[in-house]
Design a protein around this motif. Structure first.
Motif, PDB file in Angstrom:
ATOM      1  N   PRO A 170      10.066  23.282 -17.463  1.00 22.29           N
ATOM      2  CA  PRO A 170       8.693  23.104 -17.972  1.00 22.29           C
ATOM      3  C   PRO A 170       7.727  24.103 -17.356  1.00 22.29           C
ATOM      4  CG  PRO A 170       9.247  21.404 -16.363  1.00 22.29           C
ATOM      5  CD  PRO A 170      10.515  22.141 -16.636  1.00 22.29           C
ATOM      6  N   ARG A 171       6.823  24.566 -18.189  1.00 25.84           N
ATOM      7  CA  ARG A 171       5.763  25.479 -17.757  1.00 25.84           C
ATOM      8  C   ARG A 171       4.720  25.527 -18.867  1.00 25.84           C
ATOM      9  NH1 ARG A 171      10.085  27.945 -19.672  1.00 25.84           N
ATOM     10  NH2 ARG A 171       9.856  29.641 -21.184  1.00 25.84           N
ATOM     11  N   PRO A 172       3.471  25.777 -18.536  1.00 27.78           N
ATOM     12  CA  PRO A 172       2.438  25.860 -19.572  1.00 27.78           C
ATOM     13  C   PRO A 172       2.767  26.934 -20.602  1.00 27.78           C
ATOM     14  CG  PRO A 172       1.429  25.683 -17.406  1.00 27.78           C
ATOM     15  CD  PRO A 172       2.899  25.890 -17.174  1.00 27.78           C
ATOM     16  N   GLY A 173       2.451  26.661 -21.858  1.00 27.23           N
ATOM     17  CA  GLY A 173       2.657  27.622 -22.919  1.00 27.23           C
ATOM     18  C   GLY A 173       3.841  27.333 -23.811  1.00 27.23           C
ATOM     19  N   LEU A 174       4.648  26.324 -23.467  1.00 26.79           N
ATOM     20  CA  LEU A 174       5.779  25.969 -24.312  1.00 26.79           C
ATOM     21  C   LEU A 174       5.277  25.252 -25.567  1.00 26.79           C
ATOM     22  CD1 LEU A 174       8.376  24.695 -21.671  1.00 26.79           C
ATOM     23  CD2 LEU A 174       8.199  26.970 -22.702  1.00 26.79           C
ATOM     24  N   THR A 175       6.143  25.168 -26.571  1.00 30.59           N
ATOM     25  CA  THR A 175       5.784  24.506 -27.828  1.00 30.59           C
ATOM     26  C   THR A 175       6.752  23.361 -28.098  1.00 30.59           C
ATOM     27  OG1 THR A 175       7.216  25.865 -29.249  1.00 30.59           O
ATOM     28  CG2 THR A 175       5.030  26.753 -28.698  1.00 30.59           C
ATOM     29  N   ASP A 176       6.511  22.636 -29.179  1.00 28.70           N
ATOM     30  CA  ASP A 176       7.384  21.516 -29.530  1.00 28.70           C
ATOM     31  C   ASP A 176       8.803  21.967 -29.852  1.00 28.70           C
ATOM     32  OD1 ASP A 176       5.376  19.710 -29.129  1.00 28.70           O
ATOM     33  OD2 ASP A 176       4.834  19.522 -31.240  1.00 28.70           O
ATOM     34  N   ALA A 177       8.982  23.236 -30.196  1.00 25.88           N
ATOM     35  CA  ALA A 177      10.326  23.748 -30.454  1.00 25.88           C
ATOM     36  C   ALA A 177      11.171  23.770 -29.189  1.00 25.88           C
ATOM     37  CB  ALA A 177      10.250  25.159 -31.038  1.00 25.88           C
ATOM     38  N   ASP A 178      10.513  23.672 -28.016  1.00 21.26           N
ATOM     39  CA  ASP A 178      11.221  23.698 -26.738  1.00 21.26           C
ATOM     40  C   ASP A 178      11.543  22.297 -26.221  1.00 21.26           C
ATOM     41  OD1 ASP A 178      11.022  26.622 -26.247  1.00 21.26           O
ATOM     42  OD2 ASP A 178       8.863  26.179 -26.266  1.00 21.26           O
ATOM     43  N   ARG A 179      11.230  21.259 -27.007  1.00 22.12           N
ATOM     44  CA  ARG A 179      11.419  19.888 -26.540  1.00 22.12           C
ATOM     45  C   ARG A 179      12.376  19.116 -27.444  1.00 22.12           C
ATOM     46  NH1 ARG A 179       6.582  20.548 -24.000  1.00 22.12           N
ATOM     47  NH2 ARG A 179       4.872  21.238 -25.340  1.00 22.12           N
ATOM     48  N   ASN A 180      12.979  18.100 -26.853  1.00 15.36           N
ATOM     49  CA  ASN A 180      13.677  17.069 -27.628  1.00 15.36           C
ATOM     50  C   ASN A 180      12.830  15.808 -27.607  1.00 15.36           C
ATOM     51  OD1 ASN A 180      16.169  18.816 -26.506  1.00 15.36           O
ATOM     52  ND2 ASN A 180      16.750  17.811 -28.422  1.00 15.36           N
ATOM     53  N   CYS A 181      12.889  15.059 -28.687  1.00 13.48           N
ATOM     54  CA  CYS A 181      12.089  13.844 -28.788  1.00 13.48           C
ATOM     55  C   CYS A 181      12.956  12.665 -29.197  1.00 13.48           C
ATOM     56  CB  CYS A 181      10.961  14.033 -29.802  1.00 13.48           C
ATOM     57  SG  CYS A 181       9.978  12.545 -30.087  1.00 13.48           S
ATOM     58  N   VAL A 182      12.783  11.556 -28.495  1.00 12.73           N
ATOM     59  CA  VAL A 182      13.361  10.274 -28.898  1.00 12.73           C
ATOM     60  C   VAL A 182      12.169   9.378 -29.201  1.00 12.73           C
ATOM     61  CG1 VAL A 182      14.780   8.300 -28.229  1.00 12.73           C
ATOM     62  CG2 VAL A 182      15.376  10.600 -27.407  1.00 12.73           C
ATOM     63  N   SER A 183      11.993   9.021 -30.456  1.00  6.37           N
ATOM     64  CA  SER A 183      10.760   8.346 -30.862  1.00  6.37           C
ATOM     65  C   SER A 183      11.038   6.954 -31.417  1.00  6.37           C
ATOM     66  CB  SER A 183      10.015   9.181 -31.909  1.00  6.37           C
ATOM     67  OG  SER A 183      10.787   9.293 -33.084  1.00  6.37           O
ATOM     68  N   ASN A 184       9.946   6.293 -31.789  1.00  2.55           N
ATOM     69  CA  ASN A 184      10.017   4.983 -32.446  1.00  2.55           C
ATOM     70  C   ASN A 184      10.628   3.914 -31.536  1.00  2.55           C
ATOM     71  OD1 ASN A 184       9.340   3.604 -34.854  1.00  2.55           O
ATOM     72  ND2 ASN A 184      11.480   3.547 -35.479  1.00  2.55           N
ATOM     73  N   ILE A 185      10.266   3.962 -30.249  1.00  3.06           N
ATOM     74  CA  ILE A 185      10.767   2.982 -29.286  1.00  3.06           C
ATOM     75  C   ILE A 185       9.792   1.804 -29.242  1.00  3.06           C
ATOM     76  CG2 ILE A 185      11.489   2.584 -26.902  1.00  3.06           C
ATOM     77  CD1 ILE A 185      11.767   5.691 -26.663  1.00  3.06           C
ATOM     78  N   HIS A 186      10.185   0.707 -29.825  1.00  5.23           N
ATOM     79  CA  HIS A 186       9.391  -0.524 -29.785  1.00  5.23           C
ATOM     80  C   HIS A 186      10.282  -1.663 -30.261  1.00  5.23           C
ATOM     81  CE1 HIS A 186       8.662  -0.445 -34.232  1.00  5.23           C
ATOM     82  NE2 HIS A 186       8.707   0.856 -34.039  1.00  5.23           N
ATOM     83  N   LYS A 187       9.773  -2.872 -30.259  1.00  3.28           N
ATOM     84  CA  LYS A 187      10.612  -4.043 -30.497  1.00  3.28           C
ATOM     85  C   LYS A 187      11.211  -4.081 -31.891  1.00  3.28           C
ATOM     86  CE  LYS A 187       8.520  -6.978 -26.981  1.00  3.28           C
ATOM     87  NZ  LYS A 187       7.770  -8.226 -26.682  1.00  3.28           N
ATOM     88  N   ALA A 188      10.537  -3.504 -32.874  1.00  8.33           N
ATOM     89  CA  ALA A 188      11.078  -3.475 -34.229  1.00  8.33           C
ATOM     90  C   ALA A 188      11.725  -2.135 -34.554  1.00  8.33           C
ATOM     91  CB  ALA A 188       9.977  -3.780 -35.242  1.00  8.33           C
ATOM     92  N   GLY A 189      11.810  -1.250 -33.562  1.00  6.54           N
ATOM     93  CA  GLY A 189      12.388   0.071 -33.766  1.00  6.54           C
ATOM     94  C   GLY A 189      13.600   0.286 -32.882  1.00  6.54           C
ATOM     95  N   LEU A 190      13.623   1.410 -32.169  1.00  9.05           N
ATOM     96  CA  LEU A 190      14.723   1.730 -31.269  1.00  9.05           C
ATOM     97  C   LEU A 190      14.620   0.865 -30.022  1.00  9.05           C
ATOM     98  CD1 LEU A 190      16.995   3.915 -31.427  1.00  9.05           C
ATOM     99  CD2 LEU A 190      15.573   5.324 -29.919  1.00  9.05           C
ATOM    100  N   SER A 191      15.719   0.195 -29.657  1.00 14.99           N
ATOM    101  CA  SER A 191      15.699  -0.686 -28.486  1.00 14.99           C
ATOM    102  C   SER A 191      15.692   0.133 -27.196  1.00 14.99           C
ATOM    103  CB  SER A 191      16.926  -1.606 -28.498  1.00 14.99           C
ATOM    104  OG  SER A 191      18.106  -0.874 -28.199  1.00 14.99           O
ATOM    105  N   TYR A 192      15.373  -0.525 -26.079  1.00 14.89           N
ATOM    106  CA  TYR A 192      15.351   0.159 -24.792  1.00 14.89           C
ATOM    107  C   TYR A 192      16.730   0.714 -24.446  1.00 14.89           C
ATOM    108  CZ  TYR A 192      11.019  -2.541 -24.336  1.00 14.89           C
ATOM    109  OH  TYR A 192       9.783  -3.100 -24.544  1.00 14.89           O
ATOM    110  N   ASP A 193      17.773  -0.060 -24.677  1.00 13.89           N
ATOM    111  CA  ASP A 193      19.127   0.404 -24.348  1.00 13.89           C
ATOM    112  C   ASP A 193      19.531   1.596 -25.213  1.00 13.89           C
ATOM    113  OD1 ASP A 193      19.487  -1.430 -22.338  1.00 13.89           O
ATOM    114  OD2 ASP A 193      20.560  -2.878 -23.581  1.00 13.89           O
TER     115      ASP A 193
END
Length: 261
Positions: free
Chosen positions: A197-220
């Motif tokens: 990590p360093r300032p200036g990176l973009t979203d193309a440099d990241r992985n995302c795990v989203s939609n974590i909530h009780k009706a979405g992706l579980s904690y496990d």
């Protein structure tokens, strides 16, 4: 040739597969009263989530109860109005926070964790600590990932983790942050991983795990994906478009291993 007609399937069946607003019916040229009131309530909850107060001290206490060192910081967004109007301010630490973080950056670590309010403090309060409780044991299995300091950040955008990770000397940073509220999920948590990590990176440099909530992706489920991406990202020394989530297909390689020629 089979001329037997295919039985019609009512559109209303879709409602058993998704919380999205489908097959709502109509009353004349308008929605029926109940779907309209449900929409109004969901919209109000989404707005409340955006403007909810972030309780950093409470979160610090909960993180420390997990046995983790924690530091609280703020971005350059002076208040919620600034945060919403000026996304760039949420991507930078305010100078006192940057200085305080530099003082506790004793040694580099493999993984730094940032918990930021984002666009839904409600999501962070509801899910971040529970997700950590599921994630930390997975990071400690086998070839353990050395987890460094946890940083609790207010007025945070995703890219704020880049500056934090750079100051802490982390090989990778994990940002847990409240996602933009939707009309069916005002408390959805997202996890963003960035190698080097360093300032200036973009979203193309990241992985995302989203939609974590009780009706979405579980904690496990989320913890499994995040732990896999952490180990595989450290092994390959990449994240983002160069790293595909294959956690369902194979185990991650050894962190010290390199990509074959």
């Amino acid at each position: 040739m089979n001329d037997k007609p295919v039985p019609a399937r009512p559109t209303v069946d879709l409602r058993s597969f998704t919380p999205a607003r489908v097959a709502l019916g109509r009353s004349g040229a308008s929605l029926p009263t109940k779907p309209l009131l449900d929409f109004t309530l969901a919209h109000a909850r989404a707005r409340d989530a955006v403007h909810a107060v972030f309780d950093g001290p409470r979160l610090m206490t909960e993180v420390r109860a997990l046995g983790l060192a924690a530091t609280e910081v703020t971005s350059r967004a002076a208040d919620r109005g600034d945060y919403l109007r000026r996304p760039d301010l949420g991507r930078q630490l305010d100078p006192p926070s940057a200085a305080a973080l530099a003082e506790v950056a004793i040694a580099p670590c493999q993984l730094a964790i940032v918990i930021g309010d984002g666009l839904s403090a409600a999501a962070v309060h509801a899910h971040s600590v529970a997700l950590l409780q599921s994630l930390l044991p997975r990071l400690g299995e086998g070839e353990a990932v050395a987890t460094g300091r946890v940083v609790v950040a207010s007025g945070a955008r995703v890219a704020l983790a880049d500056e934090i990770g750079a100051i802490l000397g982390a090989r990778m940073v994990l940002m847990l942050i409240g996602e933009r509220p939707g009309l069916s999920a005002p408390d959805s948590l997202g996890a963003y991983l960035t190698f080097a990590p360093r300032p200036g990176l973009t979203d193309a440099d990241r992985n995302c795990v989203s939609n974590i909530h009780k009706a979405g992706l579980s904690y496990d489920e989320a913890a499994l994906k995040i732990a896999w991406l952490v180990r595989e990202g450290l092994a390959r020394q990449v994240t983002g478009v160069a790293l595909k989530d294959e956690s369902a297909d194979r185990a991650p390689r050894r962190i010290g291993a390199t990509e074959p020629d």
